[in-house]
Structure formats: C-alpha cells, structure tokens
Design a protein around this motif. Structure first.
Motif, PDB file in Angstrom:
ATOM      1  N   VAL A 147     -21.578  44.752  25.008  1.00 19.89           N
ATOM      2  CA  VAL A 147     -20.784  44.127  26.075  1.00 19.89           C
ATOM      3  C   VAL A 147     -19.304  44.085  25.674  1.00 19.89           C
ATOM      4  CG1 VAL A 147     -20.368  41.982  27.361  1.00 19.89           C
ATOM      5  CG2 VAL A 147     -22.707  42.816  27.034  1.00 19.89           C
ATOM      6  N   ASP A 148     -19.032  43.697  24.437  1.00 21.90           N
ATOM      7  CA  ASP A 148     -17.637  43.566  23.978  1.00 21.90           C
ATOM      8  C   ASP A 148     -16.881  44.888  24.052  1.00 21.90           C
ATOM      9  OD1 ASP A 148     -18.306  41.003  23.461  1.00 21.90           O
ATOM     10  OD2 ASP A 148     -18.042  41.093  21.278  1.00 21.90           O
ATOM     11  N   VAL A 149     -17.529  45.962  23.642  1.00 21.97           N
ATOM     12  CA  VAL A 149     -16.859  47.267  23.568  1.00 21.97           C
ATOM     13  C   VAL A 149     -16.380  47.741  24.937  1.00 21.97           C
ATOM     14  CG1 VAL A 149     -17.349  49.738  23.193  1.00 21.97           C
ATOM     15  CG2 VAL A 149     -17.826  48.088  21.400  1.00 21.97           C
ATOM     16  N   VAL A 150     -17.087  47.372  26.004  1.00 25.10           N
ATOM     17  CA  VAL A 150     -16.669  47.837  27.332  1.00 25.10           C
ATOM     18  C   VAL A 150     -15.966  46.748  28.149  1.00 25.10           C
ATOM     19  CG1 VAL A 150     -18.482  49.589  27.438  1.00 25.10           C
ATOM     20  CG2 VAL A 150     -18.916  47.328  28.429  1.00 25.10           C
ATOM     21  N   SER A 151     -15.769  45.560  27.548  1.00 30.64           N
ATOM     22  CA  SER A 151     -15.156  44.501  28.356  1.00 30.64           C
ATOM     23  C   SER A 151     -14.187  43.593  27.603  1.00 30.64           C
ATOM     24  CB  SER A 151     -16.249  43.634  29.001  1.00 30.64           C
ATOM     25  OG  SER A 151     -16.987  42.951  28.005  1.00 30.64           O
ATOM     26  N   LYS A 152     -13.935  43.867  26.338  1.00 33.34           N
ATOM     27  CA  LYS A 152     -12.957  43.052  25.603  1.00 33.34           C
ATOM     28  C   LYS A 152     -11.850  43.952  25.104  1.00 33.34           C
ATOM     29  CE  LYS A 152     -15.298  38.899  24.045  1.00 33.34           C
ATOM     30  NZ  LYS A 152     -15.794  38.129  22.902  1.00 33.34           N
ATOM     31  N   MET A 153     -10.616  43.626  25.491  1.00 27.76           N
ATOM     32  CA  MET A 153      -9.491  44.451  25.069  1.00 27.76           C
ATOM     33  C   MET A 153      -9.366  44.426  23.545  1.00 27.76           C
ATOM     34  SD  MET A 153      -8.447  45.834  27.660  1.00 27.76           S
ATOM     35  CE  MET A 153      -6.843  46.317  28.210  1.00 27.76           C
ATOM     36  N   ASN A 154      -8.832  45.550  23.013  1.00 34.27           N
ATOM     37  CA  ASN A 154      -8.603  45.673  21.568  1.00 34.27           C
ATOM     38  C   ASN A 154      -9.888  45.548  20.752  1.00 34.27           C
ATOM     39  OD1 ASN A 154      -5.831  45.807  22.214  1.00 34.27           O
ATOM     40  ND2 ASN A 154      -5.763  43.584  22.321  1.00 34.27           N
ATOM     41  N   THR A 155     -11.010  45.975  21.376  1.00 36.90           N
ATOM     42  CA  THR A 155     -12.278  46.012  20.647  1.00 36.90           C
ATOM     43  C   THR A 155     -12.759  47.458  20.626  1.00 36.90           C
ATOM     44  OG1 THR A 155     -12.866  43.836  21.504  1.00 36.90           O
ATOM     45  CG2 THR A 155     -14.648  45.155  20.594  1.00 36.90           C
ATOM     46  N   GLY A 156     -13.120  47.964  19.452  1.00 38.30           N
ATOM     47  CA  GLY A 156     -13.632  49.326  19.382  1.00 38.30           C
ATOM     48  C   GLY A 156     -13.713  49.785  17.952  1.00 38.30           C
ATOM     49  N   GLY A 157     -14.463  50.863  17.719  1.00 38.60           N
ATOM     50  CA  GLY A 157     -14.658  51.363  16.359  1.00 38.60           C
ATOM     51  C   GLY A 157     -13.481  52.156  15.842  1.00 38.60           C
ATOM     52  N   LYS A 158     -12.553  52.534  16.737  1.00 41.66           N
ATOM     53  CA  LYS A 158     -11.514  53.468  16.316  1.00 41.66           C
ATOM     54  C   LYS A 158     -10.347  52.791  15.612  1.00 41.66           C
ATOM     55  CE  LYS A 158     -13.009  56.250  20.066  1.00 41.66           C
ATOM     56  NZ  LYS A 158     -12.719  56.716  21.387  1.00 41.66           N
ATOM     57  N   TYR A 159     -10.381  51.463  15.520  1.00 38.70           N
ATOM     58  CA  TYR A 159      -9.326  50.793  14.759  1.00 38.70           C
ATOM     59  C   TYR A 159      -9.571  50.963  13.264  1.00 38.70           C
ATOM     60  CZ  TYR A 159      -7.895  48.960  19.168  1.00 38.70           C
ATOM     61  OH  TYR A 159      -7.464  48.879  20.458  1.00 38.70           O
ATOM     62  N   ASP A 160     -10.821  51.257  12.916  1.00 33.05           N
ATOM     63  CA  ASP A 160     -11.167  51.524  11.524  1.00 33.05           C
ATOM     64  C   ASP A 160     -11.009  53.025  11.307  1.00 33.05           C
ATOM     65  OD1 ASP A 160     -12.291  52.037   9.116  1.00 33.05           O
ATOM     66  OD2 ASP A 160     -14.179  50.995   9.497  1.00 33.05           O
TER      67      ASP A 160
END
Length: 620
Positions: free
Chosen positions: A89-102
């Motif tokens: 849910v977070d990955v598609v609905s929370k800004m600045n959330t995702g695996g690509k920051y790592d």
C-alpha cells in the motif's frame, strides 16, 4: 475589512498527495491529451508502471513482462521479486516511498523521484496492485488514489512478481483512446535497450537480440543505408551509426537509463560533437560539422548514476556527470566514440571511403545552396518582422521548463477564412497559425534548393526552425488543417510530401497530424452535437429525437470562431501521420506523388495510416 479580503488560518490548507497530483497533473506527467500524441498522459502512466518492471529485469529478476490494453483497462504483470508484502500500500500511495532510494538495489534506474506509481494511482478511476512472493500475496484496490479494499493471502500458487491494473480517470483524461502504434513503439524501445527481455503485448511478442542495431535496422530501410550499421558497446554506453543515402537531415534516437530522451540533452550534444571531432581527425580535414552529420541516422544509450532531467517527464538530460568516479558525460562519450569509431574506420576502408564521398557531396550541395540560402534568410528575416503568414504563440517547445511546452501547436491552414476562424479562436499561449496561399508546390523529386527558392516553404521552414535539424523545433505538434474536400485532401498530400521529402524525422518522431473537423452540426433548442462521421450524425439524431436542425459543414471557413474553439481546444481530435516501416522514404514518395499510382488511395490509408474517413465519399 470585507469578507473577501480576510486572510486567516482558515485560508491555508495542505493538499494530501493524491489531491495535489489530481490538481496539478501536468507537474507529474506532462500534458494530459486524449491519446492522439505519443507523449499524452495516458502513455506516461503506462510508462511509469512498466519502468518499475524494467528496473526489476535490469536487477536480474524476471525476463518477461506481460501487458494487456483492452479499451481503457491496462494490466502490467512482471515476474520480478514482487513488492515487499508489508509495503504494498505504501509504495503506491505514500510519497517518497520506494526501493530506488537505496542505490545499492537500483544503481542506474529511471524512476528516482518516488512519484511514478503514486501518480498512476491518483489519476486512475480504478487502480489495483498485487504482489506475490514467498508463496504469499497482498493486493490493494484504490479509486482516485483512495484505498478501497485490501486482500492478504497466506498461501498462493501464483508466480512471484507484481501485477498492476489501472483505468485512467476520464475526469482527468477527456475522450481518451490508447493507440497501439504508440504503445508498440514504446515497447520496442524497451526491448532494444534491454536485450534478452521479452515483452508480450496483447499476445504479440517483442524481443531484441542486438539492441540499438535492431532499432536502427527498423528505422532505416536496408537499401537506404550508405554502409552497414556500426554497433559499439561499452559498460555504460551503446551506440549505433549509419548514414542514409537519400535523407537530408540528421536523425537521432537517444536514451538515458532506458528512458527515451526525445528532446536530447547533454549526452546527445556530446555524441554529435564526438562524431565530428573523430571524423575530422581520421581524414585529417577540417570538414564542416553539418557536412559530416548530414543524413546521419544514429542512436545512443548511456547509463548515469542519479541522472538529472530538465522536466518531470524526463525527455531531456541535464546531468553533466556520469556519477561515481567516472568523468563528465562529455568526456566519457568523446573518449568512447573517438576510440571505437576511429578503429572501425581504419578496419573498414570501404565504409571510410563511402563516408568521405558522402561528406564531399554534402559540401558541394551546401556551397551550391549558400547563395540562395543567404537570400532566403534575408527574405525570411524581413518577412518575420511583419510576417502575415505566421501568427505566433507565446510559448514554444524550447521553453522546456514551461509546463505547457508540449502543448505547443502550429496549425497550417489554407485560405483567409479558415485562418481567420482558427486565429480568432486559438489559445494564444500555445497555438500558432501559418496561412498558405492556395496549393503548395508539389516538391516530389525536387532538391533541397526548392525549400529556399519557394517563399512559402522557406517561411514554413523558418517558422518551424528546422533548417539545422529538430533540436530547435519550435512547436511540438504540426497540424495540417484543411477542408474535408478534394482540394483540401490534395493540399494535405502536398504538405505531407514536402515533410516526407525534406524533413521525414518530423513524421518519424510523431510531430505531424491532420486536424479532424466535424462534418455535421446536429442541434435542437436545448443541445448542439458536432459529428465527425455519418455514424455520429445518426447517433446524434437518435439522441436529440424530435425536430432537429442538421448543418453540413463544407469548409473550415464556414465554421465561426465561436464554434471553432470547440474543435481546437480540450476536445481537439487529431490523426497522427505515421510511416510504414516496411517501405523506404523513396518508395513511399514514388508511390505517393509519382506519375501515376493506381494504389495511391490504398497507400494513403494503409501506409500513412491517416484515418481519412472521406476518401471513399470523395472518390479520390
């Protein structure tokens, strides 16, 4: 103080993530559009979802991506690692959330802003995400970004990976329609850039073994190649180069981290410079840059750490560094091209000889044209001071930081009445009008000299700013707006011939369109419906029932500016002019405007794929 001028805490409000995206969609996906242009928002939504699946493939997870587009419903299924189940849910609905920051997990990915799928979610009337991994799955459904339902499965036999389903919201994207041609072009680019990846679209497989070599092979006919495609690969760079025998202009396909940078950027500028530098050094001659690059057809793809793009839709690279300990983009590309192109020319004397002949031929043509070009430029300069042919707009395609630059449009019209109607009803910020005086010259078989000798063609070239190539093109859309009769159809053909003969890359890059205008107006006292076909006319009569007034529009000049605003505004209908990849430009032109062609009608419909509903009715 009046109620209207009070300014208190009540006037301040924070938009949540989805409200912000829905209120300012252009900030996230560029222009909205209805699907008639390849960079309309609906394709950006699809691209944002596919980019995540591509990044999985790049990381070595999942070799197949399945895509289905049926009417307005889009499904993208990959066989990557799947989103971690606790974060679906977070990955598609929370800004600045995702695996690509790592950056350990995604070293050189496309989507580093953490916005992609959130934007798709917020701008869809229906959005479902489903992740499967470790024999478990987690799914969530949303409407306009609002979570509606969640589903956890502790046991599942589904293969690992992610499946996204969405329907773009009709409140945001009006009267939209997915065009398979644009989707296929996008998917081909993905497989060219990712050899070994299979994409299945509506049952059809897309796969490339030779990367950018295959891209060039698909974009230039083999008979038209001056020499076999030169294909060079390095760790973070891939290049393919050839020259066309017949094309006048330069043609480039450029990519950064798998993203098609259609407006170029620092890497393309460095590539063009490197080719000139290497060729000059190889032949020991200070040839003009334009002579070396004339008729070139080339592609470049580079990988950069954390690239910086000049716009949200990532169509122009702004980065000057490759990232990490690598040199600048310019130095890296220069060194790579110099070393490899120089080696290739030394090892392939026949290609080196052909290329030199081509450069010398370009030099002769340029010198032949120099006198007339200067006269034409002076004439265009004088005309531009009070150019009655062009009514310009305020924003142009080169204003890449302006949020409406992709909406910039030049309407090419014929006759004063049609030009007058469009001029009075256009949006002066993004829409310009160029008026033709009667039928343009048939340029089939003529040399580039005619572009300078013919005042109308020269002024059109100057208005578009394409003499030296597409890099400084002033309008994103070039729209032919002529009457839907025999004369109007002939003018369309003559204009398309002009672009096909001298500036085919405008058509290849999907900048050229035909404006659809209504054939009928059906109205009663309460409602007016504009109809673009006989079928729509019948449906309108059925809908309005009773006594209706039907008007048949014979020409654009008959449509008042008050009405015209409906046809070039939000509800504009455009038919893209597209090339048939199985035919060379020369073959097309001889088919198209040659002495006589029984197949001409069939050719127009099948090969240029312009939906000319009236062809049969008019008996062309």
């Amino acid at each position: 103080m009046s109620e209207n001028t009070k300014y208190t805490e009540d006037n301040i409000r924070s938009l949540d993530w989805k409200e912000h995206i829905r209120m300012r969609p252009g900030m996230y996906i560029g222009k909205l559009g209805d699907g008639s242009s390849q960079d309309d928002g609906i394709y950006i939504l699809l691209k944002e979802v596919i980019d995540n699946s591509i990044d999985e493939f790049v990381m070595g997870a999942g070799k197949t991506i399945e895509i289905s587009v049926q009417n307005q419903r889009v499904i993208v299924r990959d066989y990557g690692r799947g989103i971690p189940l606790g974060k679906v849910v977070d990955v598609v609905s929370k800004m600045n959330t995702g695996g690509k920051y790592d950056t350990r997990a995604f070293k050189k990915s496309v989507g580093l802003n953490g916005v992609g799928t959130k934007a798709v979610n917020a701008l869809s009337s229906y959005f479902r995400v489903e992740s499967s991994r470790d024999s478990k799955s987690h799914a969530a459904e949303f409407e306009q970004g609002e979570l509606k339902d969640e589903e956890h499965l502790e046991e599942t036999s589904r293969r690992r990976g992610t499946k996204i389903t969405f329907i773009p919201d009709e409140l945001i994207f009006k009267n939209y329609k997915f065009r398979n041609e644009y989707i296929e072009k996008m998917l081909k680019n993905y497989v060219y850039l990712n050899p070994g990846l299979t994409i299945v679209f509506n049952g059809e497989k897309f796969y490339s073994e030779n990367g950018l070599k295959d891209l060039l092979g698909d974009s230039i006919h083999e008979d038209d190649m001056l020499y076999p495609i030169l294909h060079l690969k390095g760790e973070d760079i891939e290049v393919a180069i050839t020259h066309s025998r017949s094309q006048y202009s330069e043609e480039y396909h450029s990519f950064v981290n798998g993203q098609n940078t259609s407006q170029g950027g620092t890497h393309l500028a460095a590539f063009r410079e490197a080719i000139v530098k290497t060729v000059r050094e190889f032949y020991g001659k200070n040839y003009e840059a334009s002579d070396i690059r004339k008729s070139i057809v080339a592609a470049i793809s580079i990988k950069v750490m954390e690239p910086v793009f000049e716009s949200q839709t990532k169509t122009k690279l702004g980065s000057t560094d490759m990232g990490g300990k690598l040199p600048t983009v310019r130095t890296y590309i220069n060194d790579f091209v110099k070393r490899n192109l120089d080696n290739y020319l030394h090892k392939n004397p026949e290609t080196a000889e052909n290329l030199q002949k081509k450069i010398l031929q370009a030099e002769r043509e340029r010198k032949d044209l120099s006198g007339i070009r200067k006269l034409a430029k002076d004439r265009a300069k004088k005309a531009s001071l009070h150019n009655k042919k062009l009514r310009d707009c305020r924003v142009h395609l080169g204003d890449s930081k302006h949020e409406r630059c992709l909406e910039t449009t030049l309407f090419i019209t014929e006759g004063d009445s049609a030009s007058g109607s469009i001029t009075k009803s256009r949006d002066v910020v993004t829409q310009a009008v160029f008026s033709l005086k009667g039928k343009p010259l048939n340029s089939y078989g003529l040399s580039k000299k005619i572009v300078y000798e013919n005042e109308e063609f020269n002024l059109l070239q100057a208005a578009l700013n394409i003499e030296e190539g597409l890099e400084d093109l002033r309008y994103h859309n070039i729209v032919i707006a002529t009457d839907a009769d025999v004369d109007g159809m002939h003018i369309r053909l003559l204009l398309i011939t002009f672009f096909l003969q001298f500036f085919p890359e405008l058509i290849k890059e999907n900048h050229l369109y035909i404006l659809q205008t209504p054939l009928f107006r059906v109205r009663n006292k309460k409602e007016t419906i504009y109809c673009y076909s006989e079928m729509e006319r019948k449906a309108a009569i059925e809908k309005l029932k009773g006594k209706v007034e039907i008007t048949r529009f014979k020409g654009l000049g008959e449509i008042s500016p008050d009405e015209f605003v409906h046809f070039i505004g939000e509800d504009i209908r455009l038919d893209p002019v597209m090339l048939d990849k199985d035919k060379s430009i020369e073959e097309m032109l001889s088919f198209y405007m040659g002495k006589n062609t029984p197949d001409r009608q069939e050719f127009i419909i099948d090969n240029l794929k312009v939906e000319l509903d009236l062809v049969e009715e008019l008996g062309i």
